[in-house]
Design an enzyme around this catalytic site. Structure first.
Site, PDB file in Angstrom:
ATOM      1  N   CYS A  41     -16.630 -25.463 -14.134  1.00  0.00           N
ATOM      2  CA  CYS A  41     -16.034 -24.957 -15.365  1.00  0.00           C
ATOM      3  C   CYS A  41     -16.403 -25.818 -16.571  1.00  0.00           C
ATOM      4  O   CYS A  41     -16.969 -25.327 -17.542  1.00  0.00           O
ATOM      5  CB  CYS A  41     -14.510 -24.888 -15.222  1.00  0.00           C
ATOM      6  N   HIS A 438       4.141 -10.759 -39.595  1.00  0.00           N
ATOM      7  CA  HIS A 438       3.198  -9.776 -40.153  1.00  0.00           C
ATOM      8  C   HIS A 438       2.368 -10.432 -41.250  1.00  0.00           C
ATOM      9  O   HIS A 438       2.905 -11.183 -42.057  1.00  0.00           O
ATOM     10  CB  HIS A 438       3.970  -8.589 -40.736  1.00  0.00           C
TER      11      HIS A 438
END
Length: 473
Positions: A41, A438
């Protein structure tokens, strides 16, 4: 008296994490590693490939400079070799950090190729080390199929691909799993002519089929040829490269390429480990383990890809922690491999956790689903990346979210929240009720959960087939 409380064979994400956790719990631990710690990895997989994929993102952003008001981007050149150099620098930095962590925790790293010498000892380079407990964390290597044997030049694996300093002119990629689609995205970003050949019906075939179909459309719009339901019957080397013979829905075919990437999965790295002599049981080449990561031989544990449970670095690390804690006498819940996050880093990215709709039904659940398109998400519209969607799979009886499936630009940033939803066994009502900032990507998860209950705000409700709605302001 044993020299070590815990001897770990293999220093990848499962092995080094197990050793550090063992040391934290007061045990004397050693890691036996033939190369650098970090395993496949960190050295030749997740980390260098993601560094290269970041370069691909920059290249694509520059190519699209006109839409952002950049002038003169047309004449910019791209140095793939420099990208490879940066990826190796990233590897050195991270592996060096892991080496430091092992030192700081008092874990000794012993170089060499290790194997079991009975059930309480590890042999390496002529010396023998006694251990009260042994953790096998040797990982996996690329699967080689007859007729597709890599030669390191024309027919290669991801290991050689990560070293190449120039992108191929014409590439055929065999296999459309995470490795295959990530290299397809990378090479196409640098101008390669890429063809993907996949036996199954969709790209990323282990993911929700809707995601595989969208990814195929996205790739083909970029000029990446995607041949699904097609198998490779052989590879012929030529003076110009190779010819890949295929058999698909339209009959037999031939693909010419200067580079062929074989990306058909991995097999456990157990050769020469001495498993049979120690009595360690395997199934189809993978080491059998229980929920504590212990094999059938008391005191011998195994973690990571060598177990074949779910070949992901973060799963290996989690198993490493569980193994060390089991040795220390701690009790932990057994891992739920279905509810482990999965991520693929091509663009659009693919992420998921839990059951697909089909898998949930096959497991006996009655389900409903909710889906929210990124075309209706303010953040995605503002960022200029509206391709993709979020889909949730919900159990009808309880409302529990059984699966979350994502496709979109940088969409894997949502996997952190998805993991918490799975861990806390949250319902669609709870995810939909939670207030999300948001404009952000996570709003798409909220809306998808609301959609599963027929309450989505920012997509139109229709009695007939729904279509994508208007963006939020």
């Amino acid at each position: 008296m044993a020299q070590w409380d815990v001897a770990v064979i293999g220093g990848g994400p499962g092995g080094y994490v197990a050793a550090i956790r063992a040391a934290q719990l007061g045990m004397k631990a050693a890691v036996f590693e033939k190369d650098r710690v970090g395993g496949l990895c960190l050295n030749w997989g997740c980390i260098p490939s993601k560094a290269l994929l970041k370069n691909a993102d920059v290249v694509n952003a520059v190519r699209e400079g006109g839409r952002w008001g950049l002038r003169g981007a047309e004449g910019v050149s791209f140095d793939f070799g420099a990208a490879v150099d940066r990826s190796r620098q990233v590897v050195d930095q991270i592996v060096g950090g892991v080496e430091g962590l092992l030192r700081d925790n008092g874990v000794e790293v012993i170089p060499g190729t290790a194997r079991l010498a009975g059930t309480r000892a590890v042999a390496v380079d002529g010396s023998e080390h006694r251990a009260a407990n042994i953790i096998i964390a040797t990982g996996a290597h690329t699967r080689v199929l007859p007729g597709m044997e890599p030669d390191g030049e024309t027919v290669i694996t991801s290991r050689e691909a990560l070293e190449r300093r120039t992108p191929p002119g014409r590439a055929v990629i065999i296999g459309a799993g995470p490795v295959g689609v990530e290299f397809a995205h990378l090479w196409a970003s640098y101008g390669s002519e890429v063809t993907i050949v996949e036996m199954m019906e969709t790209l990323v075939p282990l993911e929700d089929p809707d995601i595989g179909r969208l990814l195929r459309r996205s790739f083909e719009a970029r000029g990446i040829r995607c041949m699904v339901s097609t198998k490779v019957s052989g590879i012929e080397r030529t003076s110009a490269g190779a010819v890949v013979r295929t058999e698909g829905p339209d009959g037999a075919g031939a693909l010419e390429a200067d580079t062929v990437l074989v990306a058909v999965g991995f097999v456990a790295h157990t050769e020469g480990l001495g498993l049979e002599a120690a009595g360690v049981r395997t199934t189809r080449g993978f080491i059998d383990i229980d929920g504590r990561m212990e094999t059938n031989v008391p005191g011998i544990f195994a973690v990571g890809d060598v177990t074949g449970k779910l070949m992901l670095a973060h799963v290996a690390s989690h198993q490493g922690v569980l193994a060390a804690e089991a040795i220390a006498g701690m009790s932990r819940p057994e891992p739920d491999y279905v509810q482990m996050p999965r991520a693929t880093f091509c663009q659009p990215q693919v992420g998921s956790i839990g059951y697909t709709e089909a898998a949930a039904k096959a497991a006996g659940f009655t389900v409903r689903t909710g889906r929210f398109p990124l075309t209706a998400l303010g953040k995605a519209v503002a960022a200029g990346h509206t391709e993709g969607f979020v889909k949730v799979v919900v159990e009808e009886a309880t409302g529990q979210v059984l699966g979350i499936h994502l496709v979109g630009h940088d969409i894997n940033d949502l996997l952190g929240e998805a993991t918490m939803v799975a861990l806390l066994e949250a319902t669609s009502a709870e995810v939909g009720f939670a207030v999300h900032a948001h404009p952000t990507l996570p709003e798409a998860l909220k809306e998808a959960a609301l959609a599963a209950d027929g309450e989505a705000i920012h997509i139109a409700r229709r009695r007939t087939t729904p279509r994508e709605g208007a963006a939020t302001r």
